[in-house]
Design an enzyme around this catalytic site. Structure first.
Site, short mmCIF file in Angstrom:
data_model
loop_
_atom_site.label_atom_id
_atom_site.label_comp_id
_atom_site.label_asym_id
_atom_site.label_seq_id
_atom_site.Cartn_x
_atom_site.Cartn_y
_atom_site.Cartn_z
N LEU A 71 0.85 -1.19 0.00
CA LEU A 71 0.00 0.00 0.00
C LEU A 71 0.89 1.24 0.00
CD1 LEU A 71 -1.43 -2.37 1.78
CD2 LEU A 71 -3.03 -0.55 2.42
N ILE A 129 0.86 -5.26 8.27
CA ILE A 129 2.28 -5.03 8.54
C ILE A 129 2.60 -3.56 8.25
CG2 ILE A 129 4.64 -5.73 7.98
CD1 ILE A 129 3.49 -8.37 6.93
N GLY A 168 1.36 4.07 4.71
CA GLY A 168 2.25 3.18 3.97
C GLY A 168 2.50 1.86 4.67
N SER A 169 2.21 0.75 4.01
CA SER A 169 2.27 -0.53 4.72
C SER A 169 2.07 -1.67 3.73
CB SER A 169 1.18 -0.57 5.81
OG SER A 169 -0.01 0.01 5.32
N ARG A 170 1.90 -2.90 4.26
CA ARG A 170 1.62 -4.05 3.40
C ARG A 170 0.68 -5.00 4.12
NH1 ARG A 170 6.86 -7.82 2.66
NH2 ARG A 170 5.36 -9.50 2.33
#
Length: 222
Positions: free
Chosen positions: A97, A158, A188-190
């Site tokens: 993301l 995450i 911002g991440s996953r």
């Protein structure tokens, strides 16, 4: 458009100094110029915390589909990264993301939350492989027993290099529908999703997906 409740402090915060400049120095050009960055920051926060409706909000998902839990780009599709998947035999779909993607997270599948864990960690860039097992994360196990056999899906929120907080709005004992909102990650991440080997992965690396709409995997028809 709906705004996630977690976003309002970030949206209204920059408006305070902008209002002070407007009230304290009416008609001053320099005050108007100084206020614009605060207004721009507030507008960006509204964009970041937007929470649009998706198809799953009006039309229940098919029983055999696993939906993307977030907007973003597929980083991993199929074979799991070494040392990343839970114990057992799994396939992995990971989604990155960016800071302009919708960050409201959705449940990739339906069922009862049977395990929930949170682990502190590092804040590496979410697109790096090491972030999957070194970064701060929240992990949920979903188990569906409504069909002919038991089905389990594991997924993780995450954080990335900018993200500093995971919001998980569910826990053990709660039942989620496929595509249901269940939390968000800030800046911002996953997200990693793990499905059993009998599932068919339907996305490829580099593909852009939409949370609650894009089918990322499919169970064999019951």
């Amino acid at each position: 458009m709906r705004i996630d409740p977690a976003g309002w402090p970030f949206i209204t915060g920059p408006l305070a100094p902008a209002a002070l400049l407007a009230v304290g120095f009416p008609g001053r050009r320099w005050a108007r110029t100084a206020a614009w960055p605060f207004l721009g920051l507030s507008a960006y926060m509204a964009l970041f915390f937007r929470d649009p409706d998706r198809r799953c909000d009006t039309t229940p998902a098919e029983a055999d589909v696993v939906l993307s839990p977030a907007d973003g780009v597929v980083m991993v599709s199929g074979e799991p990264q070494e040392g990343v998947a839970p114990e057992g035999d799994w396939q992995q779909v990971s989604i990155f993301l960016s800071v302009v993607d919708v960050h409201v997270n959705r449940s990739p599948y339906r069922g009862e939350v049977v395990e929930s864990s949170y682990r502190k960690g590092s804040f590496l860039a979410a697109y790096r492989k090491e972030s999957a097992h070194r970064n701060e994360r929240s992990e949920l196990w979903l188990r569906d027993t409504s069909g002919p056999g038991e089905r389990t899906v594991v997924f993780r929120q995450i954080v990335g290099v900018l993200a500093r907080r995971i919001v998980t709005r569910t826990g053990v004992g709660q039942t989620l529908a496929t595509g249901e909102r269940m939390g968000l990650m800030k800046f911002g991440s996953r997200m990693d999703v793990f499905v059993p080997p009998e599932c068919e992965i339907t996305v490829t690396k580099g593909q852009r997906v939409r949370g609650g709409e894009t089918v990322i995997a499919r169970w064999p028809a019951g």
